[in-house]
Design a protein around this motif. Structure first.
Motif, mmCIF file in Angstrom:
data_model
loop_
_atom_site.group_PDB
_atom_site.id
_atom_site.type_symbol
_atom_site.label_atom_id
_atom_site.label_comp_id
_atom_site.label_asym_id
_atom_site.label_seq_id
_atom_site.Cartn_x
_atom_site.Cartn_y
_atom_site.Cartn_z
ATOM 1 N N ARG A 11 -30.622 21.193 10.097
ATOM 2 C CA ARG A 11 -31.206 22.275 9.141
ATOM 3 C C ARG A 11 -32.277 21.478 8.455
ATOM 4 N N LEU A 66 -26.761 29.364 10.782
ATOM 5 C CA LEU A 66 -27.994 28.517 11.056
ATOM 6 C C LEU A 66 -28.829 29.187 11.921
ATOM 7 N N GLU A 69 -30.513 31.884 10.170
ATOM 8 C CA GLU A 69 -31.427 31.319 9.135
ATOM 9 C C GLU A 69 -32.863 30.980 9.693
#
Length: 337
Positions: A11, A66, A69
């Motif tokens: 991330r 994730l 996103e």
């Protein structure tokens, strides 16, 4: 490395990477590296099945979150390269884009004005077929068999259909109306016509006419003159008119209607041939043979008239070339409201 630490590292690296994106190609590469089939997030998702059962659901949920996103951020950035912007960046206080409203074609404007005037005089509107047979287009209108207008150089005949043609005028509708309606009647027939004419400033193979017919007992040439004089004055204003003797196979007596030239106000110019008048339509009392072919008794009289909408429009707007109506030049068409 523990799986949670690797998710956190991916991330962090992703958001550091997208800060430096300058081109759509770079963005595509980022998409492949992180969420492509062999991307970092996709690889971890495939390894979830090998994790201990007590952490498997949590890790799978975090990886899916994730992935979503990353995908949302990539899609938002891609709008910048497509000329768009994220929805939240739209300024709703800005005025809307201007739009262009279309106009009616000048021939439609004149046709509608002609119809409006004759409606106010008690005429009704009727229409007829564009493809006619020889009898309605010629024979029923007292046009002899060897008349020049029947020649293939003037008329479009349908190939393989000896008796069918594209109508050369709106007059055939007279006969159709009279065969199915008893007097009194007053009708106008606007419509498209076809003649095998060479294209020039005053001729076109497709053109438009308005035919008129009024039949009743005791109709005379005086009624014809009154109606047509009133029409000219309603459309062009208080201009001089004159009726000249003429010849048409389907009317007797026949006349041509002239109006004072609007270019020179009757003083004489090249447009009107220095006569001070311009011819705008033909007319006359319906020929007895036409009544006979339509099944009408001798006690009825009537008059008929016909005008070219293009000619009327050219005079009304003071135009010199009929081709202007068909060139589809927006600079010309936008002048008419």
């Amino acid at each position: 490395m523990h799986i949670d630490e690797e998710i956190s590292r991916i991330r962090k690296n992703f958001f550091e990477t997208i800060k430096n994106i300058k081109t759509a190609e770079q963005l595509t590469n980022v998409r492949v590296v992180y969420i492509g089939r062999k991307g970092k997030v996709s690889r971890l998702l495939r390894e979830v099945s090998e994790l201990p059962s007590d952490i498997k659901p949590r890790v799978g949920q975090e990886l899916n979150s994730l992935k979503n996103e990353i995908e949302k951020n990539i899609n938002d950035i891609s709008l910048q390269f497509k000329g768009g912007a994220p929805e939240e960046s739209i300024d709703e206080t800005l005025p809307g884009r201007p739009y262009h409203a279309g106009n009616r074609h000048p021939l439609s404007i004149i046709k509608n004005r002609i119809i409006e005037i004759f409606f106010s005089m008690g005429f009704s509107l009727v229409e007829g077929p564009l493809i006619e047979d020889d009898w309605h287009n010629f024979s029923a209108l007292n046009i002899p068999e060897f008349h020049p207008s029947r020649d293939m150089h003037d008329t479009f005949y349908l190939e393989g259909k000896d008796n069918l043609l594209l109508r050369t005028h709106t007059s055939p509708v007279q006969v159709r109306v009279m065969k199915h309606n008893k007097p009194p009647l007053a009708v106008i027939v606007p419509g498209k016509c076809f003649r095998n004419d060479a294209i020039d400033a005053s001729h076109f193979p497709v053109f438009h006419q308005v035919e008129g017919l009024w039949v009743d007992k005791d109709i005379s040439l005086a009624d014809l003159k009154g109606v047509l004089t009133g029409f000219v004055n309603r459309l062009f204003g208080n201009v001089p008119v004159r009726f000249r003797p003429s010849y048409f196979p389907f009317t007797e007596p026949s006349v041509e209607l002239d109006m004072g030239c609007p270019m020179c106000a009757g003083s004489g110019c090249s447009t009107c041939g220095h006569s001070g008048f311009m011819e705008i339509m033909g007319a006359g009392m319906v020929h007895p043979e036409v009544f006979k072919n339509s099944g009408y008794e001798e006690k009825y009289q009537g008059f008929a008239f016909g005008m070219g909408i293009e000619r009327i429009a050219m005079i009304y707007y003071r135009l010199a070339d009929i081709r202007d109506f068909y060139n589809n030049d927006l600079r010309f068409l936008e002048q008419f409201k």
